[in-house]
Enzyme design. Structure first.
Site, PDB file in Angstrom:
ATOM      1  N   SER A 113     -10.972   6.944 -11.201  1.00 24.22           N
ATOM      2  CA  SER A 113      -9.672   6.524 -10.706  1.00 24.22           C
ATOM      3  C   SER A 113      -8.897   7.626  -9.996  1.00 24.22           C
ATOM      4  CB  SER A 113      -8.862   5.947 -11.855  1.00 24.22           C
ATOM      5  OG  SER A 113      -7.685   5.373 -11.359  1.00 24.22           O
ATOM      6  N   HIS A 114      -7.737   7.996 -10.558  1.00 29.47           N
ATOM      7  CA  HIS A 114      -6.869   8.959  -9.884  1.00 29.47           C
ATOM      8  C   HIS A 114      -7.313  10.402 -10.116  1.00 29.47           C
ATOM      9  CE1 HIS A 114      -5.614   8.483 -14.001  1.00 29.47           C
ATOM     10  NE2 HIS A 114      -5.078   9.676 -13.958  1.00 29.47           N
ATOM     11  N   ASP A 277      -4.837   4.659  -4.997  1.00 26.11           N
ATOM     12  CA  ASP A 277      -5.567   5.739  -5.663  1.00 26.11           C
ATOM     13  C   ASP A 277      -7.069   5.680  -5.419  1.00 26.11           C
ATOM     14  OD1 ASP A 277      -6.151   3.547  -7.262  1.00 26.11           O
ATOM     15  OD2 ASP A 277      -6.200   4.733  -9.101  1.00 26.11           O
ATOM     16  N   ASP A 279      -9.697   4.490  -6.928  1.00 25.87           N
ATOM     17  CA  ASP A 279     -10.438   3.235  -7.073  1.00 25.87           C
ATOM     18  C   ASP A 279      -9.637   2.014  -6.641  1.00 25.87           C
ATOM     19  OD1 ASP A 279      -8.738   3.589  -9.263  1.00 25.87           O
ATOM     20  OD2 ASP A 279     -10.001   2.377 -10.578  1.00 25.87           O
ATOM     21  N   ASP A 281      -6.719   0.663  -7.588  1.00 21.33           N
ATOM     22  CA  ASP A 281      -5.927  -0.214  -8.454  1.00 21.33           C
ATOM     23  C   ASP A 281      -4.467   0.226  -8.564  1.00 21.33           C
ATOM     24  OD1 ASP A 281      -6.539   1.983  -9.990  1.00 21.33           O
ATOM     25  OD2 ASP A 281      -7.346   0.855 -11.691  1.00 21.33           O
ATOM     26  N   ARG A 282      -4.136   1.426  -8.054  1.00 22.53           N
ATOM     27  CA  ARG A 282      -2.734   1.856  -8.116  1.00 22.53           C
ATOM     28  C   ARG A 282      -2.072   1.730  -6.757  1.00 22.53           C
ATOM     29  NH1 ARG A 282      -2.014   7.087 -11.957  1.00 22.53           N
ATOM     30  NH2 ARG A 282      -3.400   6.394 -13.618  1.00 22.53           N
ATOM     31  N   LYS A 376      -5.248  -3.977 -12.471  1.00 23.63           N
ATOM     32  CA  LYS A 376      -4.131  -3.744 -11.580  1.00 23.63           C
ATOM     33  C   LYS A 376      -4.689  -3.671 -10.162  1.00 23.63           C
ATOM     34  CE  LYS A 376      -3.957   1.226 -12.771  1.00 23.63           C
ATOM     35  NZ  LYS A 376      -4.727   1.459 -14.005  1.00 23.63           N
TER      36      LYS A 376
END
Ligand code: VG1
Ligand code: CO
Length: 543
Positions: A113-114, A277, A279, A281-282, A376
């Protein structure tokens, strides 16, 4: 092609955190690290024989290699089919959409992710259930238990599968189906939003900048925002996913998306800015000279979602993670719909979404989503904002001030102390827990504590419990303070301090955030003893 059963022994450090297993990329590349965890996932979900799995990742370093390994292991464990994104790419929300649309028996998503990527960055892996969401703790616990007793894994000896073109091929007895990573997701977005209204908005000269941060959302944002919605070429920047995200930190916040912030606060700024981000999702949302906190964004989206066709019938309820500000609760109260407070991590929203109790969910960490998937969804949030802007034809700043005038403003900031000594961070949390019983009634920095606890949660749908989810100190409706340790880091510990202060008076709603929450910052320092316990003068990141 032969199936090999390879002897192995348990490897330490395979306990999934807030969102799957994350570790240094180099750790993941060590012999058997990935294989042990993948075999443990398969065991933890009751085997994969005859099953169809969705597979994809955010394109970071080691993504392609890991995907080949996972496919060979799935084949050796009897899986019937793998649905995989072309070149191994699927954003996290797109993976969730594919699991749901294709009704696969779950999926494996590769991402940290992030967290920064690359050979010296982080890598991650998680399993999502057939509903499309992150595995709940019952399953991650079972996976972890398997990592502690694993003695062998199965893998097919076979050449790599070509993932560069859509279509089917076979790997042993398993079918590998390569799909366009964007198509299913784009169909879903088209079904939710008024694309015509957004096209008109762009046609009227509305200017937008989307910073994909060299991460996975690039192809999605380019296809939808520039391709379908008619934003001028170049509206999406840093759009090609790179294995190391261009050396950056793919976390869409004012610190790591500084270039976008500078542009949005500079001369001749576009009307609307957004970022996502690693992946996908943000999301971060910014108007011209107007940063929108994720907590406020959730509240504004909840108040205006009916302007989008997919939510025209209204919302069943709004859920937020505990550290997320109470702004969304105020909207839910006014709309007369349910509001829910869950522990940090998207996995806790799944049951509420499945049961139709919540329609929108959000986290202060720049995560917003709805019942369209079970993750998300960064680009979804941006498109919902665009739909609202297209219908309201006001600036982001105007929308924000009208929102605060109606509901009051929850000034909000999170301070992160990264890479601190783990024992010291745990000591700080214990120190806070020890004070909880005596805090109510005390006055700190002129504010009276009305409640103090270590957040414990009982899922209202399935009754599952989670405890020790963060220390919260509440000062009535005026202010709130939350402390918790991150569950996504890979080195040392990260202390997150979440602070909010409510302001009902519209005349006092345009202060600078850190100044507005100054008493809450001082209360946090005093209660936790941050400076002495962590040896830090200030936070590393303020969002
Ligand atoms: C962080 C965020 C949390 C989020 C999680 C996964 O967790 O605070 O809200 O759900 O990351 O997001 P933690 O435990 O480090 O605070 V993502 O986009 O990294 O999958
Ligand atoms: Co993410």
């Amino acid at each position: 092609m032969t199936i090999r059963t390879v002897k192995t022994t348990p490897i330490e450090g395979q306990k999934p955190g807030t969102s799957g297993l994350r570790a240094r990329t180099k750790k993941f590349m060590e012999p058997n690290f990935l294989e042990n965890f993948v075999q443990s996932i398969f065991a933890g979900v009751g085997g994969v024989e005859g099953k169809t799995l969705t597979l994809g990742g955010d394109g970071r370093y080691f993504n392609k290699r890991a995907i080949q390994t996972i496919m060979k292991m799935a084949a050796a464990n009897g899986a019937a089919r793998i649905v995989v994104g072309r070149d191994g790419i699927l954003s996290t929300p797109a993976a969730s959409a594919v699991i749901r649309a294709r009704k696969t028996d779950g999926g494996v998503i590769l991402s940290a992710s992030h967290n920064p990527g690359g050979e010296t960055g982080d890598f991650g892996i998680k399993y999502n259930i057939p509903a499309g969401g992150p595995a709940p703790e019952g399953i991650t616990d079972a996976i972890y238990a398997n990592t502690l007793q694993i003695s062998d894994y199965r893998i097919l000896d076979a050449p790599d599968v070509d993932l560069s073109a859509d279509g089917e091929s076979v790997l042993g007895d398993m079918v590998v189906e390569v799909i366009d990573p964007v198509a299913i997701y784009a169909d879903l977005m088209r079904s939710l939003f008024d694309f015509d209204a957004i096209r008109d908005l762009f046609a009227s000269g509305f200017r937008m900048r989307f910073d994909a941060m060299h991460a996975v959302t690039g192809p999605y944002a380019t296809a939808i925002i520039e391709g379908e919605l008619g934003a001028p070429k170049g509206a999406v920047v840093n759009a090609i996913p790179l294995p190391d995200f261009g050396g950056g930190h793919p976390d869409p916040n004012p610190v790591y998306a500084k270039a976008l912030m500078d542009e949005m606060f500079g001369a001749d700024a576009p009307d609307f800015g957004a970022a996502s981000d690693g992946d996908g999702d943000r999301n971060m949302v910014i108007g011209r000279n107007c940063y929108v906190t994720p907590s406020d964004s959730l509240a504004v989206l909840a108040a205006n979602a009916h302007l989008a066709p997919g939510y025209a019938a209204g919302l069943a309820g709004v859920a937020r993670s505990m550290p997320t500000s109470r702004a969304a609760d105020r909207v839910a109260a006014k709309l007369g719909i349910g509001s829910y407070e869950t522990p940090t991590g998207w996995k806790f929203f799944g049951t509420l979404l499945d049961a139709g109790k919540a329609t929108l969910c959000g986290e202060e960490s720049a995560g917003t989503g709805s019942n369209h998937v079970r993750e998300k969804d960064g680009l979804w949030a941006v498109l919902l904002w665009l739909n609202i802007l297209a219908r309201r034809r006001q600036s982001v700043a105007e929308i924000m001030s009208a929102h605060w005038a109606e509901y009051g403003r929850d000034y909000y900031s999170r301070h992160d102390y990264e890479g601190v000594d783990k024992a010291a961070a745990e000591g700080l949390m214990d120190h806070l827990r020890n004070q909880l019983a005596s805090l109510p009634g005390q006055t700190v920095e002129g504010m009276t504590v009305t409640a103090a606890d270590d957040f414990a949660y009982t899922d209202p749908v399935d009754g599952s419990k989670a405890s020790k989810q963060g220390v919260r100190v509440t000062f009535g409706d005026d202010a709130r303070l939350v402390f918790r340790l991150s569950g996504t880091g890979t080195v040392g510990a990260t202390l997150r301090v979440y602070m909010e202060r409510f302001e009902a008076d519209p005349a006092k709603q345009s202060e600078e955030t850190q100044a507005a929450i100054a008493p809450v910052i001082r209360a946090a320092a005093a209660l936790a003893g941050i400076r002495t316990r962590l040896g830090r003068d200030g936070p590393d990141v303020m969002t």
